[in-house]
Design a protein around this motif. Sequence first.
Motif, PDB file in Angstrom:
ATOM      1  N   ALA A 284      11.115  -2.123  -1.421  1.00 57.61           N
ATOM      2  CA  ALA A 284       9.968  -2.487  -0.568  1.00 57.61           C
ATOM      3  C   ALA A 284      10.074  -3.914  -0.053  1.00 57.61           C
ATOM      4  O   ALA A 284       9.662  -4.209   1.071  1.00 57.61           O
ATOM      5  N   THR A 320       0.988  -4.268  -0.260  1.00 61.30           N
ATOM      6  CA  THR A 320       1.874  -3.121  -0.148  1.00 61.30           C
ATOM      7  C   THR A 320       1.415  -2.282   1.037  1.00 61.30           C
ATOM      8  O   THR A 320       0.267  -1.841   1.083  1.00 61.30           O
ATOM      9  N   VAL A 331       7.719   2.355   1.880  1.00 62.07           N
ATOM     10  CA  VAL A 331       6.870   1.298   1.320  1.00 62.07           C
ATOM     11  C   VAL A 331       7.433  -0.070   1.685  1.00 62.07           C
ATOM     12  O   VAL A 331       8.629  -0.316   1.550  1.00 62.07           O
ATOM     13  N   SER A 333       6.763  -4.304   1.186  1.00 58.69           N
ATOM     14  CA  SER A 333       6.021  -5.339   0.482  1.00 58.69           C
ATOM     15  C   SER A 333       6.103  -6.614   1.312  1.00 58.69           C
ATOM     16  O   SER A 333       7.179  -7.176   1.486  1.00 58.69           O
TER      17      SER A 333
END
Length: 361
Positions: A284, A320, A331, A333
């Motif tokens: 991520a 997130t 996903v 981050s």
Amino acid sequence: MEKAKTLSLDITLKRKEDFKLQIAMQLPLSGITGIMGVSGSGKTTLLRVIAGLEVDAVGSLSIGDVKWLTDNHHVPVHERAVGYVFQEASLFPHLTVQQNLDYALKRAVSKSTESEQAHLAQVLGIEHLLSRMPHELSGGEKQRVAIARAIFRRPRLLLMDEPLAALDSQRKQEVLPYIEKLTREIQIPILYVSHSIEEVARISDRVVYLENGNISAIGEPNNILARLGPEASELGGMGTAVAGEVMEELSAWQLTRVNTPLGDLIVPNLSASKGSTVKLFIKANQVSLSLTAMSDSSALNSFKGRISNIVTNESSALATVTIDINGIELVSSITRLSVHNLALTNGMTVWATIKSAPLVR
Ligand SMILES: Nc1ncnc2c1ncn2[C@@H]1O[C@H](COP(=O)(O)OP(=O)(O)OP(=O)(O)O)[C@@H](O)[C@H]1O
């Protein structure tokens, strides 16, 4: 779920004042079930209950039609057909690989036939190691022998507790394909405890996520892994697993083009044959987001998608963001500040850019 093909358990085990394992679940007796959770969440204890090593466990446990635990009966360890593979292979140092395997076989309640043993040795790639002594094996080879030793007893279920934790990352990559092959070629269901999101995302068909002795989530690896909170950092960081087909080696650039549901991904050379299936894990923190397509960026992999979820927490700098790209939940981050600056909201169209370097096979 058909009972004959199910592992059913509803058990309680009070370990000490502040820890109680309380698990009720039904798992198909096929493929690989990843058991995850932070340290102390009860993963090893759960495997020990299933193996019959925890005599204080109460409740019910059955594998297919066979009951291993009921209110008034506890089938002892040696009568449960389970194979157990630990972090350390623990082979007898004074016996050859073959003698180690024979030793296990002599003590087995149920034994595999010679042709099954030969097939297993071939699946695990240990045929050429049989006359060696354990100190002449690499860590990965030792673990493959330990897996063979566990399966020679013809278990109904293979329990693996961090089987790769003692290996370096190159050895891990070497052993993982053998574990994947087991469920396909020997059809043995595996419960696989691991701390590593990457490992679990790569090999599991389903994931059970434990928190403080209870199941906090169970389901498809990506659904579970995408929902992890800050504990994900202890587990090696969140990410998304995608399977793809190797299209071509860009050998002049040391890269490989892989066709995935996201689209074509360019990744560091995988040395995999054309047409083979590989699983990639996209961390991520290697996925950045932008509002427009970036044509002047060095990143090779950029995909258009729609934001399906944003999780922020004021005590953390990071957010997130989940982006739906052709049905894959990727996903990302990024900082909360970036979410604010770009005014990201659910349903918005964004471009997700994946750096090619961190993809792993
Ligand atoms: N023999 C024991 N006696 C008492 N408590 C124990 C024993 N072994 C483990 N525990 C406790 O039970 C809880 C669950 O431990 P367990 O080893 O199952 O966790 P885990 O998720 O496998 O952790 P790790 O990832 O660190 O191996 C922890 O609180 C641990 O301290």
